[in-house]
Design a protein around this motif. Structure first.
Motif, PDB file in Angstrom:
ATOM      1  N   LEU A  79       0.947  -0.999  -0.055  1.00  0.00           N
ATOM      2  CA  LEU A  79      -0.004   0.122  -0.100  1.00  0.00           C
ATOM      3  C   LEU A  79       0.887   1.263   0.035  1.00  0.00           C
ATOM      4  N   PRO A  80       0.313   2.152  -0.498  1.00  0.00           N
ATOM      5  CA  PRO A  80       1.254   3.659  -0.391  1.00  0.00           C
ATOM      6  C   PRO A  80       1.137   4.087   0.930  1.00  0.00           C
ATOM      7  N   LEU A  81       1.890   5.196   1.142  1.00  0.00           N
ATOM      8  CA  LEU A  81       1.859   5.685   2.602  1.00  0.00           C
ATOM      9  C   LEU A  81       0.758   6.154   3.077  1.00  0.00           C
ATOM     10  N   ASP A  82      -0.132   6.567   2.040  1.00  0.00           N
ATOM     11  CA  ASP A  82      -1.531   7.385   2.419  1.00  0.00           C
ATOM     12  C   ASP A  82      -2.630   6.115   2.216  1.00  0.00           C
ATOM     13  N   GLY A  83      -2.198   5.032   2.088  1.00  0.00           N
ATOM     14  CA  GLY A  83      -3.172   3.713   2.053  1.00  0.00           C
ATOM     15  C   GLY A  83      -3.684   3.572   3.171  1.00  0.00           C
ATOM     16  N   HIS A  84      -4.865   2.464   3.113  1.00  0.00           N
ATOM     17  CA  HIS A  84      -5.440   2.390   4.482  1.00  0.00           C
ATOM     18  C   HIS A  84      -5.736   0.733   4.339  1.00  0.00           C
ATOM     19  N   LEU A  85      -5.597   0.039   5.554  1.00  0.00           N
ATOM     20  CA  LEU A  85      -6.258  -1.641   5.607  1.00  0.00           C
ATOM     21  C   LEU A  85      -6.936  -1.605   6.839  1.00  0.00           C
ATOM     22  N   ILE A  86      -7.996  -1.926   6.689  1.00  0.00           N
ATOM     23  CA  ILE A  86      -8.929  -2.144   7.933  1.00  0.00           C
ATOM     24  C   ILE A  86      -9.080  -3.984   7.864  1.00  0.00           C
ATOM     25  N   THR A  87      -8.618  -4.318   9.050  1.00  0.00           N
ATOM     26  CA  THR A  87      -8.687  -5.706   9.152  1.00  0.00           C
ATOM     27  C   THR A  87      -9.727  -6.128  10.448  1.00  0.00           C
ATOM     28  N   LEU A  88     -10.709  -6.990  10.381  1.00  0.00           N
ATOM     29  CA  LEU A  88     -11.434  -7.372  11.474  1.00  0.00           C
ATOM     30  C   LEU A  88     -11.087  -8.632  12.061  1.00  0.00           C
ATOM     31  N   GLU A  89     -10.985  -8.592  13.431  1.00  0.00           N
ATOM     32  CA  GLU A  89     -10.858  -9.880  14.073  1.00  0.00           C
ATOM     33  C   GLU A  89     -11.824 -10.363  15.281  1.00  0.00           C
ATOM     34  N   LEU A  90     -12.390 -11.242  15.166  1.00  0.00           N
ATOM     35  CA  LEU A  90     -13.194 -11.593  16.608  1.00  0.00           C
ATOM     36  C   LEU A  90     -12.297 -11.666  17.914  1.00  0.00           C
ATOM     37  N   GLU A  91     -11.210 -12.202  17.901  1.00  0.00           N
ATOM     38  CA  GLU A  91     -10.471 -12.548  19.124  1.00  0.00           C
ATOM     39  C   GLU A  91      -9.524 -11.365  19.603  1.00  0.00           C
ATOM     40  N   GLN A  92      -9.838 -10.705  20.839  1.00  0.00           N
ATOM     41  CA  GLN A  92      -9.198  -9.844  21.370  1.00  0.00           C
ATOM     42  C   GLN A  92      -7.663 -10.062  21.466  1.00  0.00           C
ATOM     43  N   SER A  93      -7.353 -11.317  21.817  1.00  0.00           N
ATOM     44  CA  SER A  93      -6.020 -12.149  22.067  1.00  0.00           C
ATOM     45  C   SER A  93      -5.241 -12.135  20.729  1.00  0.00           C
ATOM     46  N   ASN A  94      -5.918 -12.487  19.621  1.00  0.00           N
ATOM     47  CA  ASN A  94      -5.106 -12.492  18.302  1.00  0.00           C
ATOM     48  C   ASN A  94      -4.954 -11.127  17.866  1.00  0.00           C
ATOM     49  N   ALA A  95      -5.837 -10.451  18.047  1.00  0.00           N
ATOM     50  CA  ALA A  95      -5.701  -8.837  17.633  1.00  0.00           C
ATOM     51  C   ALA A  95      -4.486  -8.088  18.434  1.00  0.00           C
ATOM     52  N   GLU A  96      -4.317  -8.670  19.588  1.00  0.00           N
ATOM     53  CA  GLU A  96      -2.881  -8.091  20.289  1.00  0.00           C
ATOM     54  C   GLU A  96      -1.729  -8.407  19.743  1.00  0.00           C
ATOM     55  N   ILE A  97      -1.680  -9.577  19.403  1.00  0.00           N
ATOM     56  CA  ILE A  97      -0.663 -10.417  18.705  1.00  0.00           C
ATOM     57  C   ILE A  97      -0.364  -9.733  17.296  1.00  0.00           C
ATOM     58  N   ALA A  98      -1.356  -9.587  16.493  1.00  0.00           N
ATOM     59  CA  ALA A  98      -1.431  -8.992  15.269  1.00  0.00           C
ATOM     60  C   ALA A  98      -0.934  -7.506  15.495  1.00  0.00           C
ATOM     61  N   HIS A  99      -1.267  -6.559  16.545  1.00  0.00           N
ATOM     62  CA  HIS A  99      -1.048  -5.498  16.519  1.00  0.00           C
ATOM     63  C   HIS A  99       0.489  -5.451  16.807  1.00  0.00           C
TER      64      HIS A  99
END
Ligand code: SAH
Ligand code: DHB
Ligand code: MG
Length: 221
Positions: A79-99
Motif C-alpha cells: 500500500l502507498p503511505l497514504d493507503g488504508h487497511l482495515i482488518t476485522l478480528e473476533l478475538e481480542q488476544s489474536n488482535a493483540e498479537i497482530a497489533h
C-alpha cells in the motif's frame, strides 16, 4: 497424493519469489500463540495477495480475519503511505498479537484492526463511508462466507478484487452430503458465485506447504 513434491515445489517458489524477512518470519512464528495455529496463509500465498493488490493499484484494502496479522503485513506492504487497511478480528488476544506484529512491520499508521464479529463491524464500515475498497480479502469463519461476500460487494466498485480463502478444503467441497459447517459454508459461496452476475470469478486450487485448498478470485464487473 504428491504432497511431498508439492511442498518441495512450494519451497522452490518461495526461495525464488516468496522471501520472508525477519518481520514476516516472526509474525509467522507468532501464529502458534493465536487461537488458530497454522491458519495463516503461506508465504507464497502472501506474495500472491501482494500481486493482486498491486494489479488493482490498491490504496484501500479490507481484510476479514486478521489472526496474527501475517497476511495483513503482506498486503499492507504494497500500500502507498497514504493507503488504508482495515482488518476485522473476533478475538481480542489474536488482535493483540497482530497489533504487535503490525507495529514491528512499521504498518501501524495505515492498518486499523477492529475487534468483534465481522457481521457486526461491517455496517459501521459502510456508515463511515470508508469504501469503496480496491481489494477485499475474506478469511474468517467459513459458515457466513456468502454473507461476507455480499458485504464485500456492497463495499466495492467495478474493478475491486475480492479473494476468499479456503474454499476447496482438501476436496471436501465435492461431497454433496457434507455435514461440516465449514464445508457447507464454502459450498454455499461457491454455488452463489456460479449464479452471480456482478462479478467475474474463478477458484484457484492451491497445494504446497498448506494442505490442499483453494481461493476464490473475483473481480467486480
Ligand atoms: N488472514 C489470516 C488468517 C485468518 S484465520 C492470515 O492469513 O494470516 C481466521 C481468523 O478469523 C481467526 O483469527 C479468527 O479468530 C477470525 N474470526 C473467526 N470468526 C470471526 C468473526 N465472526 N469475525 C471476525 N473474525 C473472525
Ligand atoms: C481454517 C481457516 C483458515 O483461514 C485457514 O487458512 C485454514 C483453516 C479453518 O477454519 O479450518
Ligand atoms: Mg485462510
Amino acid at each position: 497424493m504428491n504432497a511431498e513434491l508439492f511442498e518441495s515445489v512450494d519451497n522452490y517458489i518461495g526461495e525464488l519469489l516468496g522471501h520472508e524477512d525477519e518481520v514476516l518470519k516472526s509474525a509467522g512464528r507468532s501464529v502458534k500463540d493465536t487461537t488458530m495455529p497454522g491458519a495463516n496463509v503461506s508465504a507464497n500465498q502472501g506474495k500472491f495477495l501482494q500481486v493482486l493488490a498491486r494489479s488493482c493499484n490498491a490504496r484501500k484494502i479490507l481484510e476479514i480475519g486478521t489472526l496474527g496479522g501475517y497476511s495483513t503485513i503482506w498486503l499492507g506492504r504494497v500500500l502507498p503511505l497514504d493507503g488504508h487497511l482495515i482488518t476485522l478480528e473476533l478475538e481480542q488476544s489474536n488482535a493483540e498479537i497482530a497489533h504487535r506484529n503490525i507495529i514491528k512491520a512499521g504498518l501501524d499508521p495505515i492498518v486499523d484492526i477492529r475487534i468483534g464479529k465481522a457481521l457486526e463491524l461491517l455496517p459501521a464500515i459502510e456508515a463511515e463511508e470508508i469504501g469503496p475498497f480496491d481489494m477485499i480479502f475474506i478469511d474468517a469463519d467459513k459458515p457466513p462466507y456468502t454473507e461476507y461476500f455480499e458485504w464485500a460487494l456492497k463495499l466495492s466498485r467495478p474493478g475491486t478484487i475480492i479473494v476468499a480463502d479456503n474454499v476447496i478444503r482438501e476436496g471436501k467441497v465435492l461431497d454433496t452430503k457434507a455435514t461440516d459447517e465449514k464445508v457447507k459454508g464454502v459450498q454455499r459461496l461457491n454455488k452463489m458465485l456460479a449464479e452471480n452476475k456482478q462479478v467475474t470469478a474463478t477458484i484457484i486450487q492451491t497445494v504446497g506447504s498448506k494442505y490442499h485448498d483453494g481461493m476464490v478470485i473475483a473481480v467486480v464487473n
